[in-house]
Enzyme design. Structure first.
Site, PDB file in Angstrom:
ATOM      1  N   SER A 150       0.817  -1.222   0.000  1.00  0.00           N
ATOM      2  CA  SER A 150       0.000   0.000   0.000  1.00  0.00           C
ATOM      3  C   SER A 150       0.847   1.267   0.000  1.00  0.00           C
ATOM      4  CB  SER A 150      -0.934   0.006   1.218  1.00  0.00           C
ATOM      5  OG  SER A 150      -1.675   1.214   1.252  1.00  0.00           O
ATOM      6  N   LYS A 174     -13.111  -4.791   5.262  1.00  0.00           N
ATOM      7  CA  LYS A 174     -14.025  -3.646   5.225  1.00  0.00           C
ATOM      8  C   LYS A 174     -15.451  -4.003   5.641  1.00  0.00           C
ATOM      9  CE  LYS A 174     -11.718  -0.833   1.695  1.00  0.00           C
ATOM     10  NZ  LYS A 174     -11.927  -0.082   0.426  1.00  0.00           N
ATOM     11  N   ASP A 221     -14.742   5.952   0.807  1.00  0.00           N
ATOM     12  CA  ASP A 221     -14.539   5.465  -0.560  1.00  0.00           C
ATOM     13  C   ASP A 221     -15.511   6.140  -1.531  1.00  0.00           C
ATOM     14  OD1 ASP A 221     -12.388   3.748  -0.182  1.00  0.00           O
ATOM     15  OD2 ASP A 221     -13.660   2.040   0.308  1.00  0.00           O
ATOM     16  N   GLY A 223     -18.846  -5.993  -5.910  1.00  0.00           N
ATOM     17  CA  GLY A 223     -18.178  -6.043  -4.615  1.00  0.00           C
ATOM     18  C   GLY A 223     -18.230  -4.711  -3.888  1.00  0.00           C
TER      19      GLY A 223
END
Length: 275
Positions: free
Chosen positions: A18, A67, A103, A128
């Site tokens: 990341s 998540k 998001d 998703g």
């Protein structure tokens, strides 16, 4: 780190790849904050609250595969988390842990850089977490999402959840939309059997890939060859991170600094692979 240093973290598995730590730490430095952001791999979402308390972590990012699972370990969650069914951001308030989802905000702001959402149709490929965030954001901004998915069951479930149309992947060519949003991991490799290429892609004026690394995915390169204007996932990644910092600090972060450090890292990775 000194005891006065504010601690933030990324939880997921894996997290070593990341670019969030580089982006967040560059922002804190530019803001003059004594803060540090760490990447912590965890296999079970249930351990995250305990780690945050033990290490004095004030806020955290949550990435795959936690998540959705983290929602079962929170004291409260924002309405967006409930609608999307996932949290990518955690905020400690005293002894309580609240979930947020940035998001969808990152998605909306990245699209706004290129075109208006209100009144337009967006074809969202996938079912998703990323697709959920995109559909939610489009609806919040007054647009119309059309869910496109290879698996009819999961695609219809997402469409029914938000009250929007569903179209099977193999019939994507009949969808009329201003922008096609690629919300699966397939965009990285543009698999040979992926039906969204060639003439199908050329139907969409704009094409976005929510994947941010590599900067130009194989899917985006294919879309550009077909005459589409493209939106890389970089802006969404930066904006969702900026929204997290705002939630944690109450201050506006330096978005351009964050964008530049990610661009620098992605460019370096690209040059290394080319050697």
């Amino acid at each position: 780190m000194s005891p006065e240093t504010a601690r933030y973290a990324l939880f997921g598995n894996p997290v070593g790849h990341s670019l969030s730590p580089a982006m967040h730490n560059a922002a804190y430095e530019a803001m003059g904050l004594s803060a540090r952001y760490l990447a912590i791999p965890v296999e079970d979402a249930g351990v995250i609250p305990g780690i945050m308390e033990e290490k004095g972590i004030r806020g955290a990012s949550v990435t795959l595969p936690h998540k959705r699972a983290i929602l079962g370990h929170l004291d409260e969650a924002s309405p967006a988390c409930g609608e999307i069914g996932a949290a990518n951001t955690l905020v400690r308030k005293g002894d309580r842990l609240r979930g947020e989802n940035t998001d969808w905000e990152g998605f909306v702001l990245s699209i706004r850089e290129c075109l208006e959402i209100r009144g337009k149709v967006f074809a969202v490929v996938g079912a998703g977490g990323a697709a959920h965030a995109a559909v939610y954001g489009i609806l919040e901004e007054g647009g119309t999402p059309v869910v496109i998915n290879r698996s009819p069951d999961t695609g219809r479930a997402l469409a029914e959840r938000f009250g929007c149309p569903f179209v099977p992947l193999e019939e994507a060519g009949r969808v009329e939309a201003s922008c096609l949003v690629q919300a699966t991991s397939v965009g990285i490799t543009a698999a040979p059997d992926w039906p969204l290429k060639g003439p199908v892609l050329s139907r969409f004026p704009w094409v976005m890939d929510m994947v941010y690394t590599p900067l130009r995915t194989a899917f985006l390169e294919e879309a550009e060859r077909m005459g589409c204007r493209i939106i890389p996932g970089l802006a969404m990644f930066v904006y969702q991170g900026a929204a997290q910092i705002r939630l944690w600090t109450g201050r506006r972060p330096p978005v351009e600094t964050m964008r530049n450090i990610v661009l620098e890292r992605l460019s370096h990775e690209g040059s290394e692979k080319g050697r």
